[in-house]
Design a protein around this motif. Structure first.
Motif, PDB file in Angstrom:
ATOM      1  N   THR A  41       0.916  -1.269   0.102  1.00 41.38           N
ATOM      2  CA  THR A  41      -0.066   0.073  -0.106  1.00 41.38           C
ATOM      3  C   THR A  41       0.905   1.193   0.065  1.00 41.38           C
ATOM      4  O   THR A  41       0.804   2.207  -0.891  1.00 41.38           O
ATOM      5  CB  THR A  41      -0.791  -0.070   1.259  1.00 41.38           C
ATOM      6  OG1 THR A  41      -1.332  -1.369   1.425  1.00 41.38           O
ATOM      7  CG2 THR A  41      -1.900   1.020   1.129  1.00 41.38           C
ATOM      8  N   GLU A  58       0.866   4.344  -2.598  1.00 46.21           N
ATOM      9  CA  GLU A  58       0.304   5.918  -2.328  1.00 46.21           C
ATOM     10  C   GLU A  58       1.326   6.690  -2.492  1.00 46.21           C
ATOM     11  O   GLU A  58       0.987   7.860  -2.883  1.00 46.21           O
ATOM     12  CB  GLU A  58       0.130   5.634  -0.706  1.00 46.21           C
ATOM     13  CG  GLU A  58      -1.219   5.025  -0.175  1.00 46.21           C
ATOM     14  CD  GLU A  58      -1.498   4.922   1.301  1.00 46.21           C
ATOM     15  OE1 GLU A  58      -0.246   4.898   2.095  1.00 46.21           O
ATOM     16  OE2 GLU A  58      -2.760   4.823   1.786  1.00 46.21           O
ATOM     17  N   ARG A  92      -5.629  11.153  -3.568  1.00 45.35           N
ATOM     18  CA  ARG A  92      -5.286   9.822  -2.930  1.00 45.35           C
ATOM     19  C   ARG A  92      -6.251   8.998  -3.256  1.00 45.35           C
ATOM     20  O   ARG A  92      -7.131   8.913  -3.652  1.00 45.35           O
ATOM     21  CB  ARG A  92      -5.461  10.241  -1.347  1.00 45.35           C
ATOM     22  CG  ARG A  92      -6.594  10.820  -0.979  1.00 45.35           C
ATOM     23  CD  ARG A  92      -6.772  10.764   0.657  1.00 45.35           C
ATOM     24  NE  ARG A  92      -8.092  10.740   0.964  1.00 45.35           N
ATOM     25  CZ  ARG A  92      -8.876   9.340   0.985  1.00 45.35           C
ATOM     26  NH1 ARG A  92      -8.388   8.364   0.946  1.00 45.35           N
ATOM     27  NH2 ARG A  92     -10.126   9.595   1.344  1.00 45.35           N
TER      28      ARG A  92
END
Lengths: 129, 129, 129
Positions: C18, C22, C102
């Motif tokens: 992750t 990101e 995001r």
């Protein structure tokens, strides 16, 4: 274009969200593109399956229960690991092609929010682009 | 850019459609993007798996039969609920990254149309963008 | 914008990627779009699941082992057909909506590279657009 929706699930099962998504696509005015439907939960998912005979939904639930039953060796304290693995097998998103201003779903296809835990207040996100 | 293709399945199994998709990407002239392959059926799906040893395909079919067998408790009158749940587990689409004018598949990856019912006349849709 | 990453898996299991994804989204400067995470291997996959209790990962591995065990009837000579079917059930990609610069993941969601064979040097590809 991103839309967020709330869904109140009253029990485990498959919730038809096709109409909501079709409306978002129609209102977007987009001619061609991709509609991404995303489930931001870890014990729920998104699937595309039969929109006609409701017995398919109960058969799907039964088959997933048999393939991914609760296991005595599970260690996750919340006790819902079977729901986590069903979510992983079904998947968290659907990518549907948009053509001629509409979802190019097959005649018998509907889009379903899959509640494997709950009842719960749930969300799903639709992006059209 | 949307293409629709027809496929005549003669039995259950995995049909390699990689070449068809690669040709569509090459002809599109697109340098970078996403290729979405979509199956508009509820007892068939799209998967990406080994393109070399054909025994992987029969092993996949066997493993899915064992995990999702026909159940006496199924109630869907058409009698093909096992095919519906296999389709749900495998998924209805593949999203493949396009880079340098080509599908960024791994060396051993092929794209397969998965027939879990049939034989049938089937379709699949490819969108490049 | 396409990024390729290498991952050294030391055993079968779920590797949290992750943070890497990101960071790629943040650096892209993109406001809204889709982040496609793709696994170019046939005995590995990409899933989205719980990022909090690590016991969920071992329960997922256990449940997939039970649903898709090694079968004496498998014929693929490499002996890793169970890994191929787990990869097919989990899927080779994740499509995550980007909003407000995001990933629109849920609170409890993380993105995982799933190693079903290995240990191996693996790759994954991230496309932001």
């Amino acid at each position: 274009m991103i839309h967020q929706y709330t869904l109140k699930t009253d029990k485990q099962g498959f919730y038809n969200i096709t109409g909501i998504i079709e409306r978002a696509v129609a209102e977007s005015g987009i001619d061609e593109g991709i509609c991404t439907v995303f489930c931001p939960h870890t014990t729920a998912g998104i699937t595309i399956n039969e929109n006609a005979d409701p017995s398919v939904k109960s058969d799907l639930a039964l088959a997933l229960d048999k393939a991914f039953p609760n296991q005595s060796e599970f260690t996750h304290m919340e006790g819902n690991s079977a729901a986590h693995v069903k979510a992983a097998a079904i998947g968290q998103s659907a990518s549907i092609i948009i053509g001629n201003h509409r979802l190019m779903l097959g005649t018998w296809q509907g889009v379903y929010f899959c509640e494997f835990d709950g009842p719960r207040e749930r969300n799903f996100i639709v992006r059209i682009g």
